[in-house]
Design a protein around this motif. Structure first.
Motif, PDB file in Angstrom:
ATOM      1  N   MET A   1       0.843  -1.197  -0.091  1.00  0.00           N
ATOM      2  CA  MET A   1      -0.072   0.061   0.135  1.00  0.00           C
ATOM      3  C   MET A   1       0.922   1.134  -0.193  1.00  0.00           C
ATOM      4  SD  MET A   1      -3.060   0.757  -0.070  1.00  0.00           S
ATOM      5  CE  MET A   1      -4.296   1.991   0.005  1.00  0.00           C
ATOM      6  N   LYS A   2       1.869   0.965   0.607  1.00  0.00           N
ATOM      7  CA  LYS A   2       3.069   2.260   0.639  1.00  0.00           C
ATOM      8  C   LYS A   2       3.539   2.708  -0.704  1.00  0.00           C
ATOM      9  CE  LYS A   2       6.958   4.125   3.224  1.00  0.00           C
ATOM     10  NZ  LYS A   2       7.891   3.685   4.312  1.00  0.00           N
ATOM     11  N   GLN A   3       3.743   1.598  -1.403  1.00  0.00           N
ATOM     12  CA  GLN A   3       4.338   1.921  -2.796  1.00  0.00           C
ATOM     13  C   GLN A   3       3.148   2.598  -3.790  1.00  0.00           C
ATOM     14  OE1 GLN A   3       5.315  -2.143  -4.080  1.00  0.00           O
ATOM     15  NE2 GLN A   3       7.589  -1.793  -3.660  1.00  0.00           N
ATOM     16  N   LYS A   4       1.906   2.189  -3.460  1.00  0.00           N
ATOM     17  CA  LYS A   4       0.914   2.810  -4.282  1.00  0.00           C
ATOM     18  C   LYS A   4       0.643   4.288  -3.999  1.00  0.00           C
ATOM     19  CE  LYS A   4      -2.162  -1.154  -5.436  1.00  0.00           C
ATOM     20  NZ  LYS A   4      -3.633  -1.559  -5.461  1.00  0.00           N
ATOM     21  N   LEU A   5       0.656   4.366  -2.650  1.00  0.00           N
ATOM     22  CA  LEU A   5       0.740   6.035  -2.367  1.00  0.00           C
ATOM     23  C   LEU A   5       1.803   6.673  -2.691  1.00  0.00           C
ATOM     24  CD1 LEU A   5      -0.691   8.073  -0.402  1.00  0.00           C
ATOM     25  CD2 LEU A   5       0.859   7.386   1.225  1.00  0.00           C
ATOM     26  N   ILE A   6       3.175   6.223  -2.860  1.00  0.00           N
ATOM     27  CA  ILE A   6       4.257   6.934  -3.339  1.00  0.00           C
ATOM     28  C   ILE A   6       4.035   7.328  -4.989  1.00  0.00           C
ATOM     29  CG2 ILE A   6       6.702   6.775  -3.875  1.00  0.00           C
ATOM     30  CD1 ILE A   6       6.905   5.376  -1.053  1.00  0.00           C
ATOM     31  N   ARG A   7       3.586   5.903  -5.628  1.00  0.00           N
ATOM     32  CA  ARG A   7       3.414   6.326  -6.817  1.00  0.00           C
ATOM     33  C   ARG A   7       2.341   6.936  -7.320  1.00  0.00           C
ATOM     34  NH1 ARG A   7       0.599   1.906 -10.713  1.00  0.00           N
ATOM     35  NH2 ARG A   7       1.279   2.817 -12.924  1.00  0.00           N
ATOM     36  N   PHE A   8       1.055   7.156  -6.554  1.00  0.00           N
ATOM     37  CA  PHE A   8       0.225   7.976  -6.594  1.00  0.00           C
ATOM     38  C   PHE A   8       0.674   9.441  -6.556  1.00  0.00           C
ATOM     39  CE2 PHE A   8      -2.976  10.569  -4.546  1.00  0.00           C
ATOM     40  CZ  PHE A   8      -3.923  10.851  -5.540  1.00  0.00           C
ATOM     41  N   LEU A   9       1.498   9.953  -5.441  1.00  0.00           N
ATOM     42  CA  LEU A   9       1.966  11.079  -5.476  1.00  0.00           C
ATOM     43  C   LEU A   9       2.957  11.350  -6.527  1.00  0.00           C
ATOM     44  CD1 LEU A   9       2.656  11.020  -1.495  1.00  0.00           C
ATOM     45  CD2 LEU A   9       0.864  12.231  -2.738  1.00  0.00           C
ATOM     46  N   ILE A  10       3.778  10.665  -6.930  1.00  0.00           N
ATOM     47  CA  ILE A  10       4.586  11.151  -8.200  1.00  0.00           C
ATOM     48  C   ILE A  10       3.757  11.233  -9.258  1.00  0.00           C
ATOM     49  CG2 ILE A  10       6.534  10.073  -9.404  1.00  0.00           C
ATOM     50  CD1 ILE A  10       7.670   8.752  -7.081  1.00  0.00           C
ATOM     51  N   LEU A  11       3.020  10.326  -9.675  1.00  0.00           N
ATOM     52  CA  LEU A  11       2.243  10.369 -10.960  1.00  0.00           C
ATOM     53  C   LEU A  11       1.160  11.794 -10.677  1.00  0.00           C
ATOM     54  CD1 LEU A  11       0.968   6.947 -11.474  1.00  0.00           C
ATOM     55  CD2 LEU A  11       2.580   8.232 -13.036  1.00  0.00           C
ATOM     56  N   SER A  12       0.703  12.178  -9.701  1.00  0.00           N
ATOM     57  CA  SER A  12      -0.027  13.126  -9.461  1.00  0.00           C
ATOM     58  C   SER A  12       1.039  14.556  -9.773  1.00  0.00           C
ATOM     59  CB  SER A  12      -0.694  13.388  -8.009  1.00  0.00           C
ATOM     60  OG  SER A  12      -1.655  12.319  -8.124  1.00  0.00           O
ATOM     61  N   LEU A  13       1.946  14.367  -9.350  1.00  0.00           N
ATOM     62  CA  LEU A  13       2.951  15.764  -9.560  1.00  0.00           C
ATOM     63  C   LEU A  13       3.356  15.825 -10.925  1.00  0.00           C
ATOM     64  CD1 LEU A  13       4.763  17.970  -8.324  1.00  0.00           C
ATOM     65  CD2 LEU A  13       6.395  16.211  -8.052  1.00  0.00           C
ATOM     66  N   ILE A  14       3.527  14.660 -11.545  1.00  0.00           N
ATOM     67  CA  ILE A  14       4.020  14.782 -13.016  1.00  0.00           C
ATOM     68  C   ILE A  14       2.922  15.091 -14.027  1.00  0.00           C
ATOM     69  CG2 ILE A  14       4.690  13.335 -15.023  1.00  0.00           C
ATOM     70  CD1 ILE A  14       6.276  11.572 -12.798  1.00  0.00           C
ATOM     71  N   ASN A  15       1.600  14.622 -13.577  1.00  0.00           N
ATOM     72  CA  ASN A  15       0.455  15.052 -14.399  1.00  0.00           C
ATOM     73  C   ASN A  15       0.251  16.416 -14.142  1.00  0.00           C
ATOM     74  OD1 ASN A  15      -0.222  12.519 -15.769  1.00  0.00           O
ATOM     75  ND2 ASN A  15      -1.085  11.924 -13.809  1.00  0.00           N
ATOM     76  N   ALA A  16       0.272  16.863 -13.015  1.00  0.00           N
ATOM     77  CA  ALA A  16      -0.114  18.550 -12.593  1.00  0.00           C
ATOM     78  C   ALA A  16       0.982  19.403 -13.519  1.00  0.00           C
ATOM     79  CB  ALA A  16       0.102  18.701 -11.275  1.00  0.00           C
ATOM     80  N   VAL A  17       2.314  18.959 -13.534  1.00  0.00           N
ATOM     81  CA  VAL A  17       3.228  19.823 -14.036  1.00  0.00           C
ATOM     82  C   VAL A  17       2.948  19.744 -15.784  1.00  0.00           C
ATOM     83  CG1 VAL A  17       5.623  19.607 -14.775  1.00  0.00           C
ATOM     84  CG2 VAL A  17       4.930  19.541 -12.448  1.00  0.00           C
ATOM     85  N   LEU A  18       2.575  18.360 -16.101  1.00  0.00           N
ATOM     86  CA  LEU A  18       2.435  18.329 -17.652  1.00  0.00           C
ATOM     87  C   LEU A  18       1.289  19.258 -17.967  1.00  0.00           C
ATOM     88  CD1 LEU A  18       3.049  14.497 -18.213  1.00  0.00           C
ATOM     89  CD2 LEU A  18       4.602  16.685 -18.947  1.00  0.00           C
ATOM     90  N   TYR A  19       0.141  19.321 -17.376  1.00  0.00           N
ATOM     91  CA  TYR A  19      -1.039  19.946 -17.482  1.00  0.00           C
ATOM     92  C   TYR A  19      -0.656  21.264 -17.466  1.00  0.00           C
ATOM     93  CZ  TYR A  19      -5.821  22.054 -16.853  1.00  0.00           C
ATOM     94  OH  TYR A  19      -6.718  22.800 -16.863  1.00  0.00           O
ATOM     95  N   SER A  20       0.149  21.846 -16.455  1.00  0.00           N
ATOM     96  CA  SER A  20       0.417  23.448 -16.379  1.00  0.00           C
ATOM     97  C   SER A  20       1.359  23.599 -17.601  1.00  0.00           C
ATOM     98  CB  SER A  20       1.377  23.539 -15.143  1.00  0.00           C
ATOM     99  OG  SER A  20       0.649  23.107 -13.971  1.00  0.00           O
ATOM    100  N   VAL A  21       2.095  22.925 -18.030  1.00  0.00           N
ATOM    101  CA  VAL A  21       2.956  23.385 -19.111  1.00  0.00           C
ATOM    102  C   VAL A  21       2.075  23.407 -20.543  1.00  0.00           C
ATOM    103  CG1 VAL A  21       4.780  22.425 -20.883  1.00  0.00           C
ATOM    104  CG2 VAL A  21       5.263  22.337 -18.093  1.00  0.00           C
ATOM    105  N   ILE A  22       1.235  22.536 -20.597  1.00  0.00           N
ATOM    106  CA  ILE A  22       0.523  22.560 -21.722  1.00  0.00           C
ATOM    107  C   ILE A  22      -0.399  23.924 -21.863  1.00  0.00           C
ATOM    108  CG2 ILE A  22      -1.621  21.326 -22.846  1.00  0.00           C
ATOM    109  CD1 ILE A  22      -0.316  18.725 -22.396  1.00  0.00           C
ATOM    110  N   ILE A  23      -1.013  24.256 -20.724  1.00  0.00           N
ATOM    111  CA  ILE A  23      -1.713  25.293 -20.471  1.00  0.00           C
ATOM    112  C   ILE A  23      -0.979  26.518 -20.789  1.00  0.00           C
ATOM    113  CG2 ILE A  23      -3.330  26.901 -18.723  1.00  0.00           C
ATOM    114  CD1 ILE A  23      -4.816  24.152 -20.032  1.00  0.00           C
ATOM    115  N   TYR A  24       0.082  26.719 -20.205  1.00  0.00           N
ATOM    116  CA  TYR A  24       1.040  27.754 -20.370  1.00  0.00           C
ATOM    117  C   TYR A  24       1.261  28.179 -21.788  1.00  0.00           C
ATOM    118  CZ  TYR A  24       5.089  30.742 -19.947  1.00  0.00           C
ATOM    119  OH  TYR A  24       5.891  31.679 -20.075  1.00  0.00           O
TER     120      TYR A  24
END
Length: 65
Positions: A1-24
């Motif tokens: 479960m700890k691995q899923k949480l870490i993976r979730f946080l990393i993927l969320s950060l990557i997706n948020a940054v990619l979304y921000s770059v596209i919108i920018y």
């Protein structure tokens, strides 16, 4: 479960940054707070989908074979 949480946080950060770059680069004019909220929402939603949703859908598909 700890691995899923870490993976979730990393993927969320990557997706948020990619979304921000596209919108920018599309030069969409948004207020700063709205821009940040949209990026965080998109990142969290896509992170949740990638960590929990897609494996759930694939699990159901392989059970029917």
């Amino acid at each position: 479960m700890k691995q899923k949480l870490i993976r979730f946080l990393i993927l969320s950060l990557i997706n948020a940054v990619l979304y921000s770059v596209i919108i920018y680069f599309m030069e969409v004019k948004l207020e700063t707070i709205r821009f940040v909220v949209q990026a965080l929402f998109f990142g969290l939603f896509m992170g949740f989908l990638q960590v929990f949703g897609i494996p759930f859908l694939n699990r159901n598909k392989t059970d029917k074979k």
